[in-house]
Motif scaffolding. Structure first.
Motif, PDB file in Angstrom:
ATOM      1  N   MET A 187      55.631  18.280  28.918  1.00  0.00           N
ATOM      2  CA  MET A 187      56.179  19.553  28.505  1.00  0.00           C
ATOM      3  C   MET A 187      56.075  20.528  29.684  1.00  0.00           C
ATOM      4  SD  MET A 187      55.205  22.082  25.275  1.00  0.00           S
ATOM      5  CE  MET A 187      54.824  20.743  24.204  1.00  0.00           C
ATOM      6  N   GLU A 188      57.122  21.273  29.888  1.00  0.00           N
ATOM      7  CA  GLU A 188      57.152  22.247  30.974  1.00  0.00           C
ATOM      8  C   GLU A 188      56.141  23.357  30.723  1.00  0.00           C
ATOM      9  OE1 GLU A 188      59.142  22.540  33.791  1.00  0.00           O
ATOM     10  OE2 GLU A 188      59.781  20.481  33.410  1.00  0.00           O
ATOM     11  N   GLN A 189      55.609  23.938  31.812  1.00  0.00           N
ATOM     12  CA  GLN A 189      54.666  25.043  31.672  1.00  0.00           C
ATOM     13  C   GLN A 189      55.321  26.257  31.031  1.00  0.00           C
ATOM     14  OE1 GLN A 189      53.294  25.607  35.683  1.00  0.00           O
ATOM     15  NE2 GLN A 189      51.442  24.376  35.318  1.00  0.00           N
ATOM     16  N   SER A 190      56.575  26.499  31.369  1.00  0.00           N
ATOM     17  CA  SER A 190      57.253  27.663  30.784  1.00  0.00           C
ATOM     18  C   SER A 190      57.407  27.506  29.275  1.00  0.00           C
ATOM     19  CB  SER A 190      58.616  27.864  31.438  1.00  0.00           C
ATOM     20  OG  SER A 190      59.456  26.749  31.203  1.00  0.00           O
ATOM     21  N   THR A 191      57.592  26.289  28.797  1.00  0.00           N
ATOM     22  CA  THR A 191      57.718  26.050  27.364  1.00  0.00           C
ATOM     23  C   THR A 191      56.435  26.420  26.639  1.00  0.00           C
ATOM     24  OG1 THR A 191      59.274  24.254  27.813  1.00  0.00           O
ATOM     25  CG2 THR A 191      58.294  24.318  25.624  1.00  0.00           C
ATOM     26  N   VAL A 192      55.291  26.091  27.249  1.00  0.00           N
ATOM     27  CA  VAL A 192      53.994  26.441  26.649  1.00  0.00           C
ATOM     28  C   VAL A 192      53.856  27.959  26.559  1.00  0.00           C
ATOM     29  CG1 VAL A 192      51.501  26.279  26.946  1.00  0.00           C
ATOM     30  CG2 VAL A 192      52.938  24.302  27.432  1.00  0.00           C
TER      31      VAL A 192
ATOM     32  N   LEU B  16      56.154  29.220  23.753  1.00  0.00           N
ATOM     33  CA  LEU B  16      55.601  28.907  22.426  1.00  0.00           C
ATOM     34  C   LEU B  16      54.426  29.822  22.087  1.00  0.00           C
ATOM     35  CD1 LEU B  16      55.755  24.991  22.442  1.00  0.00           C
ATOM     36  CD2 LEU B  16      57.160  26.573  21.090  1.00  0.00           C
TER      37      LEU B  16
END
Length: 141
Positions: free
Chosen positions: A1-6, A9
């Motif tokens: 999972m991409e860091q930006s997605t974390v 979220l």
């Protein structure tokens, strides 16, 4: 999972938490997390993303807190015209008693009027500033 997605979220979770609790501070922290997501999109390292999120989030929280402290509070319900229709009306003070009260005719009956502490009582027209129990707190017009 991409860091930006974390980051996105986590920001979304804080927005949901803010909507359920009603605290505006969580929204400011969520904006800080959005800054972390933007830093991730720009390709910055994880420590710089954390710093960006912390600086923006903490800065907004401190700024909001300062704004709330500087804003004057809501008037007391005793002095709010929308709650008490007597506030803002004028009465005629003919004489003051030694104890700092005066008897005035208002709305067809006799009321006890008092003045603010530190103000020298004077006769003449006065405006009702608030109700203190069953007394009219008046200010000179």
């Amino acid at each position: 999972m991409e860091q930006s997605t974390v980051w996105w979220l986590a920001a979304g979770a804080l927005v949901v938490a803010e909507l359920t609790t009603g605290t505006f501070y969580l929204l400011m922290v969520a904006v800080g997390l959005v800054a972390g997501a933007i830093a991730a999109h720009l390709g910055l390292s994880a420590p710089l993303q954390i710093v960006a999120a912390a600086v923006v989030g903490a800065g907004l929280v401190v700024g909001l807190h300062q704004m709330k402290r500087q804003r004057p509070g809501d008037p007391s319900p005793r002095a709010d015209r929308s709650v008490n229709l007597d506030v803002g009306e004028t009465v005629l003070i003919e004489a003051w008693n030694a104890d700092g009260t005066s008897s005035v005719k208002y709305r067809g009956t006799t009321w006890t009027a008092i003045h603010r502490p530190g103000i020298t009582p004077s006769v003449g027209m006065h405006r009702v500033a608030e109700l203190v129990g069953n007394r009219l707190l008046v200010d000179p017009v």
